[in-house]
Scaffold this active site. Structure first.
Site, short mmCIF file in Angstrom:
data_model
loop_
_atom_site.label_atom_id
_atom_site.label_comp_id
_atom_site.label_asym_id
_atom_site.label_seq_id
_atom_site.Cartn_x
_atom_site.Cartn_y
_atom_site.Cartn_z
N PHE A 133 0.86 -1.20 0.00
CA PHE A 133 0.00 0.00 0.00
C PHE A 133 0.88 1.24 0.00
CE2 PHE A 133 -2.51 3.41 1.86
CZ PHE A 133 -3.66 3.33 1.09
N ASP A 218 9.27 2.84 1.44
CA ASP A 218 8.09 3.55 1.94
C ASP A 218 7.98 3.26 3.44
OD1 ASP A 218 5.56 4.26 2.83
OD2 ASP A 218 4.55 3.68 0.98
N LYS A 247 2.71 9.95 8.56
CA LYS A 247 2.07 9.42 9.77
C LYS A 247 2.71 9.90 11.08
CE LYS A 247 -0.24 5.34 7.86
NZ LYS A 247 -1.64 5.65 8.11
N1 PLP Z 1 2.30 4.30 2.42
C1 PLP Z 1 2.06 3.48 3.46
C2 PLP Z 1 3.02 2.37 3.77
C3 PLP Z 1 0.93 3.68 4.26
O1 PLP Z 1 0.68 2.85 5.30
C4 PLP Z 1 0.05 4.74 3.96
C5 PLP Z 1 -1.18 4.96 4.74
O2 PLP Z 1 -1.67 4.07 5.40
C6 PLP Z 1 0.35 5.57 2.87
C7 PLP Z 1 1.48 5.33 2.13
C8 PLP Z 1 -0.56 6.73 2.53
O3 PLP Z 1 -0.38 7.73 3.47
P1 PLP Z 1 -1.49 8.90 3.65
O4 PLP Z 1 -2.75 8.23 4.08
O5 PLP Z 1 -0.88 9.81 4.68
O6 PLP Z 1 -1.61 9.59 2.35
#
Ligand code: PLP
Length: 388
Positions: A133, A218, A247
């Protein structure tokens, strides 16, 4: 009309109606609109690093908003410089930072860097992991390997080839001399808090080096002390070319960061990217307060207590515990995580039914030993209630 009914009438139905309406918080404790208290074991999905209303965060944000809330990128301000410097110091590697407002936006910046790298070096496609994700905007969604949330929104702007997560041989086969970048989470968060086999990230580093592709980590969910390290990749013996954060960095204020190392930090030319609110003084002040107050030693101590406590529970519904630090997937023998989430809330604990058979725990990094013990003591009863 109840707040829930009003929510349903006023909002698009993309989230459904959340089951609890929160009014305030303090530390690991939150209260709903009816005054009922809960221990928060999900922390706004790994966001509220310092817990709720931490005095240092309140002070940093309040004094910054009262001093200078916004400049745009036409003007610089000291909090953004301090934050970029602090991140680079914690990363212990020379790099360059771009500040955004969210995780998705941090990944959009990473993807644009990778596209530029690909154009410069004649590389045309990207590799990412199945079930990974990376966000919901079209660039980040292109990299997201969850069919259910991708399917209706293609075609996508870039070619992404997906490989099974944790399989180094599959990764090696997918990363050729035409691959511009590989995007990986050090542990897959939304997939169920699924860590890869030991050595996978180090293997990914070697595979990318051999093929000349960038490695993008990520760490939007995994960084800022969540695993007991500032950044999860630091425990995996691998430095990415690009790192994305969000986050927990802002402790509840919206901020994202994209850090490029080596060539990746120099790919953007003036005018290539930007954001009106990205790196605004208030969010930067919040992030500086978070970075000054996360105690990695405390995280490791309470994380071990939580894991040991959960692993000592013998219950027919409990299959096992996976994950790192204060970021765990509690795996169930039956697909009843929604019932566990409900039973936990009824018992005064907020947890997250992440997958049908996995419950996510990501409490604030300031959670105390007593709060951990309260959860571990209550959990067998919660499981029994869910199993009824
Ligand atoms: N990347 C990862 C690994 C995530 O867990 C998330 C959100 O859960 C995102 C990207 C997307 O982040 P945001 O919701 O702050 O746009």
């Amino acid at each position: 009309m109840s707040l829930f009914d009003r929510f349903e009438q006023a909002f698009m139905p993309n989230y459904g109606v959340p089951p609890v309406a929160l009014a305030r918080g303090e530390g690991t404790r939150v209260w709903d609109v009816d005054g009922r208290a809960y221990l928060d074991f999900i922390g706004g999905i790994a966001v509220t690093s310092l817990g709720h209303a931490h005095p240092a965060l309140v002070e940093a944000v309040s004094s910054q908003v009262a001093t200078l809330a916004h400049t745009s990128n036409l003007f610089l301000h000291e909090p953004e410089v301090l934050l970029a410097e602090k991140l680079l110091e914690l990363l212990q590697a020379p790099g360059r930072v771009f500040l955004a407002n969210s995780g998705t936006e941090a990944n959009e910046a990473a993807l644009k860097l990778a596209i530029k790298y690909g154009k410069r070096h004649g590389r045309t496609y990207f590799v990412a992991a199945e079930n990974g994700f990376h966000g919901r905007t079209l660039g980040a969604l292109s990299l997201t390997g969850k069919q259910a949330i991708r399917d209706q929104f293609g075609p996508f702007p870039v070619e992404v080839r997906f490989v099974p997560y944790g399989d180094a041989d599959a990764l090696k086969a997918a990363v050729t001399g035409e691959c511009a970048a590989v995007f990986l989470e050090p542990t897959q968060g939304e997939a169920g808090v699924v860590p890869p086999p030991d050595g996978y990230l180090a293997a990914a580093r070697e595979i990318c080096d051999a093929a000349g592709a960038l490695l993008v980590a990520d760490e939007i969910q995994s960084a800022i002390g969540r695993t007991g390290h500032w950044f999860a990749h630091q425990a995996d013996g691998c430095t990415p070319d690009i790192l994305t954060l969000a986050k927990g960095l802002g402790g509840g204020l919206p901020i994202g960061a994209c850090v490029g190392f080596g060539e990746a930090g120099t790919l953007f030319d003036k005018g290539d990217h930007g954001s009106t609110f990205g790196g605004n003084p208030v969010s930067c002040a919040a992030a500086l307060a978070v970075l000054a107050n996360v105690d990695l030693g405390h995280v490791r101590t309470v994380a071990a207590r939580l894991r040991d406590g959960l692993e000592a529970i013998g219950h027919p519904l409990l299959k096992g515990v996976r994950g790192r630090g204060l970021w765990l997937g509690v795996v169930l023998t039956e697909p009843v995580s929604a019932r566990v989430q409900k039973a936990a809330a009824d018992a005064g604990f907020l947890v997250n039914a992440l997958q049908p058979d996995a419950v996510r725990l990501a409490p604030p990094l300031v959670v105390t030993e007593q709060e951990i013990d309260a959860f571990v003591t209550a959990f067998p009863r919660i499981l029994s209630e869910a199993a009824k």
